[in-house]
Design a protein around this motif. Structure first.
Motif, PDB file in Angstrom:
ATOM      1  N   ALA A   1      35.640  44.463  36.157  1.00 47.47           N
ATOM      2  CA  ALA A   1      36.816  45.339  35.972  1.00 47.47           C
ATOM      3  C   ALA A   1      38.026  44.502  35.571  1.00 47.47           C
ATOM      4  CB  ALA A   1      37.095  46.088  37.269  1.00 47.47           C
ATOM      5  N   GLY A   2      39.006  45.136  34.967  1.00 48.44           N
ATOM      6  CA  GLY A   2      40.220  44.446  34.530  1.00 48.44           C
ATOM      7  C   GLY A   2      41.084  44.018  35.705  1.00 48.44           C
ATOM      8  N   LEU A   3      42.013  43.153  35.378  1.00 44.25           N
ATOM      9  CA  LEU A   3      42.888  42.600  36.421  1.00 44.25           C
ATOM     10  C   LEU A   3      44.155  43.451  36.576  1.00 44.25           C
ATOM     11  CD1 LEU A   3      43.623  40.104  38.281  1.00 44.25           C
ATOM     12  CD2 LEU A   3      44.792  39.173  36.262  1.00 44.25           C
ATOM     13  N   ILE A   4      44.526  43.699  37.824  1.00 45.72           N
ATOM     14  CA  ILE A   4      45.791  44.370  38.133  1.00 45.72           C
ATOM     15  C   ILE A   4      46.737  43.305  38.663  1.00 45.72           C
ATOM     16  CG2 ILE A   4      46.920  46.102  39.590  1.00 45.72           C
ATOM     17  CD1 ILE A   4      44.147  47.567  39.644  1.00 45.72           C
ATOM     18  N   VAL A   5      47.929  43.219  38.085  1.00 45.59           N
ATOM     19  CA  VAL A   5      48.929  42.280  38.601  1.00 45.59           C
ATOM     20  C   VAL A   5      50.047  43.092  39.233  1.00 45.59           C
ATOM     21  CG1 VAL A   5      50.611  40.501  38.005  1.00 45.59           C
ATOM     22  CG2 VAL A   5      48.346  40.451  36.952  1.00 45.59           C
ATOM     23  N   SER A   6      50.317  42.817  40.484  1.00 42.36           N
ATOM     24  CA  SER A   6      51.294  43.574  41.261  1.00 42.36           C
ATOM     25  C   SER A   6      52.503  42.675  41.518  1.00 42.36           C
ATOM     26  CB  SER A   6      50.613  44.003  42.570  1.00 42.36           C
ATOM     27  OG  SER A   6      51.333  44.984  43.231  1.00 42.36           O
TER      28      SER A   6
ATOM     29  N   GLY B   1      38.342  45.945  43.785  1.00 40.30           N
ATOM     30  CA  GLY B   1      38.940  45.619  42.484  1.00 40.30           C
ATOM     31  C   GLY B   1      39.540  44.219  42.442  1.00 40.30           C
ATOM     32  N   ARG B   2      39.990  43.833  41.225  1.00 41.23           N
ATOM     33  CA  ARG B   2      40.590  42.510  41.041  1.00 41.23           C
ATOM     34  C   ARG B   2      42.093  42.652  40.958  1.00 41.23           C
ATOM     35  NH1 ARG B   2      39.887  38.692  37.024  1.00 41.23           N
ATOM     36  NH2 ARG B   2      39.583  40.252  35.401  1.00 41.23           N
ATOM     37  N   CYS B   3      42.806  41.933  41.826  1.00 43.97           N
ATOM     38  CA  CYS B   3      44.251  42.063  41.863  1.00 43.97           C
ATOM     39  C   CYS B   3      44.924  40.731  42.160  1.00 43.97           C
ATOM     40  CB  CYS B   3      44.644  43.086  42.928  1.00 43.97           C
ATOM     41  SG  CYS B   3      46.252  43.809  42.628  1.00 43.97           S
ATOM     42  N   ALA B   4      46.060  40.500  41.513  1.00 45.74           N
ATOM     43  CA  ALA B   4      46.867  39.321  41.794  1.00 45.74           C
ATOM     44  C   ALA B   4      48.252  39.779  42.208  1.00 45.74           C
ATOM     45  CB  ALA B   4      46.965  38.448  40.545  1.00 45.74           C
ATOM     46  N   PHE B   5      48.871  39.039  43.111  1.00 48.87           N
ATOM     47  CA  PHE B   5      50.268  39.327  43.473  1.00 48.87           C
ATOM     48  C   PHE B   5      51.168  38.288  42.824  1.00 48.87           C
ATOM     49  CE2 PHE B   5      53.908  38.382  46.290  1.00 48.87           C
ATOM     50  CZ  PHE B   5      54.606  39.560  46.079  1.00 48.87           C
TER      51      PHE B   5
ATOM     52  N   PHE C   1      47.317  54.796  48.193  1.00 47.76           N
ATOM     53  CA  PHE C   1      47.140  55.836  47.168  1.00 47.76           C
ATOM     54  C   PHE C   1      47.218  55.209  45.770  1.00 47.76           C
ATOM     55  CE2 PHE C   1      49.002  58.838  44.203  1.00 47.76           C
ATOM     56  CZ  PHE C   1      48.282  60.003  44.398  1.00 47.76           C
ATOM     57  N   VAL C   2      48.262  54.418  45.528  1.00 42.08           N
ATOM     58  CA  VAL C   2      48.444  53.799  44.203  1.00 42.08           C
ATOM     59  C   VAL C   2      47.355  52.759  43.934  1.00 42.08           C
ATOM     60  CG1 VAL C   2      49.978  52.412  42.756  1.00 42.08           C
ATOM     61  CG2 VAL C   2      50.921  54.209  44.190  1.00 42.08           C
ATOM     62  N   GLY C   3      47.005  51.973  44.940  1.00 46.07           N
ATOM     63  CA  GLY C   3      45.950  50.976  44.769  1.00 46.07           C
ATOM     64  C   GLY C   3      44.633  51.629  44.359  1.00 46.07           C
ATOM     65  N   ALA C   4      44.319  52.745  45.008  1.00 36.75           N
ATOM     66  CA  ALA C   4      43.088  53.466  44.693  1.00 36.75           C
ATOM     67  C   ALA C   4      43.142  54.014  43.269  1.00 36.75           C
ATOM     68  CB  ALA C   4      42.885  54.605  45.694  1.00 36.75           C
ATOM     69  N   LEU C   5      44.281  54.585  42.936  1.00 43.74           N
ATOM     70  CA  LEU C   5      44.470  55.146  41.588  1.00 43.74           C
ATOM     71  C   LEU C   5      44.320  54.070  40.511  1.00 43.74           C
ATOM     72  CD1 LEU C   5      45.876  57.607  39.881  1.00 43.74           C
ATOM     73  CD2 LEU C   5      47.857  56.106  40.024  1.00 43.74           C
ATOM     74  N   LEU C   6      45.042  52.964  40.673  1.00 47.10           N
ATOM     75  CA  LEU C   6      45.030  51.918  39.646  1.00 47.10           C
ATOM     76  C   LEU C   6      43.654  51.251  39.558  1.00 47.10           C
ATOM     77  CD1 LEU C   6      48.543  50.262  40.102  1.00 47.10           C
ATOM     78  CD2 LEU C   6      47.875  52.147  38.589  1.00 47.10           C
ATOM     79  N   GLY C   7      43.024  51.071  40.708  1.00 40.70           N
ATOM     80  CA  GLY C   7      41.686  50.461  40.728  1.00 40.70           C
ATOM     81  C   GLY C   7      40.677  51.277  39.927  1.00 40.70           C
TER      82      GLY C   7
END
Ligand code: ATP
Length: 328
Positions: free
Chosen positions: A1-6, A49-53, A261-267
């Protein structure tokens, strides 16, 4: 999956050891990792999912503790920098007996506020499939410029931009300034999530009717969401709109529900963007996001109560939300 950067601020919340008291009445406090963007990043990671802060912490014991918490929870910390001149931000937070949250912030200035454009990990930002941010980082320089630059770099590299304003009124010089600045970047986002309280604040109207929410609609948006606590959420796209009920749970502490909620949505969106055009898919996705939000309210604290995908699916299987007329 793609990367989410928060992108945003990570801080320590000091929470009273007993519930339903004012900050002054609290007999003692426990520390809890806080901040909407890191909480959202951990929500994504917990769901697989894949996420970076991306943000700055104080080069102090609390800052190092928070960075370790990101790592332990599966969040990439390559975008975290440290500042030796300022401390990690602190907030004292209590849920009073009347259900209102009371905040007292210690940011004078805190390390997150000192993040500069030059410190941004642009390489990480350019790898983002979704770039997610709030509005607290817009309040003061140099962080404001860093925020704007990061947004621009992400957009240029083709990321979807996701905005959750997370209004924290006491941090702004005035309500008017908060409203103006929060709305000043409205046109750049692809996805925006506001709470019912934020909708009322931004529109100056005490209502969550569709016509009020539509005042926050822009042609540049792909999805606008309004969260309604136990009532679930409303969604708006250029082609369709509607609402999705949440699941009945025993609410203990709502902290982090919006971020879950947002994490689930974006994931989910990072895996399959077609939900932005397909109402059936979007509604299924929002049921999942509602379930994640609902579970987060069932335990004290934000991060300990963020669900796994299995827990969310279990809640969805056990309890059917009420059907809306269009589904019957
Ligand atoms: P936060 O408290 O983190 O600032 P928020 O105000 O942005 O959150 P909420 O509307 O409180 O967000 O909650 C987000 C989502 O979580 C809701 O849209 C809903 O799906 C779910 N949720 C929150 N509270 C409850 C509840 N008591 N019962 C069921 N679902 C809930």
């Amino acid at each position: 999956a793609g990367l989410i950067v928060s992108f945003g601020e990570m801080l320590i919340d000091f929470v009273p050891t007993v519930s339903g008291v004012s900050l002054a009445e609290a007999p003692g406090f426990l520390k809890a990792p806080g901040g909407a963007r890191p909480t959202c990043a951990i929500a994504v990671a917990r769901l697989g999912g894949r996420c970076a802060f991306l943000g700055k912490l104080g080069d102090d014991e609390f800052g190092r503790m928070l960075a370790a918490i990101l790592k332990e929870n599966g969040v990439d910390d390559a975008g975290v920098s440290f500042d030796a001149r300022a401390r990690t931000a602190l907030a004292f937070v209590t849920l009073r007996a009347d259900g209102e949250r009371e905040f007292m912030f210690y940011r004078n200035p805190s390390a997150d506020m000192l993040l500069t454009e030059a410190e941004l990990n642009l390489d990480l930002i350019r790898r983002a499939a979704i770039f997610h941010y709030g509005s607290i980082s817009l309040i003061t320089e140099p962080c404001r410029s860093a925020h704007l630059k990061a947004m621009g770099a992400a957009k240029e590299a083709g990321a979807l931009l996701s905005y959750d304003p997370n209004l924290r009124l006491p941090l702004w010089p005035s309500a008017a300034e908060a409203r103006e600045q929060i709305l000043s970047i409205w046109d750049q986002a692809d996805i925006i999530k506001v709470s019912d309280v934020e909708l009322e604040f931004l529109t100056g109207t005490e209502s969550v009717e569709d016509e009020v929410a539509m005042r926050l609609w822009r042609p540049s948006l792909k999805l606008l969401l309004v969260t309604l606590g136990e009532k679930g959420c409303k969604y708006y796209t250029k082609d369709f709109h509607g609402s999705v009920e949440s699941y009945a749970v025993k609410q203990v502490d709502t902290t982090g529900a919006g971020d879950a909620f947002v994490g689930a949505l974006l994931g989910k969106i990072v895996e399959d963007q077609s939900a932005l055009q397909d109402e059936k898919k979007l509604r299924e996705l929002l049921r999942f996001a509602n379930a994640c939000g609902a579970i987060t309210t069932t335990k004290k604290g934000a991060i300990p109560s963020l669900p796994t995908a299995a827990e969310a699916m279990q809640l969805m299987g056990e309890r059917k939300p009420k059907q809306t007329p269009s589904e019957i």
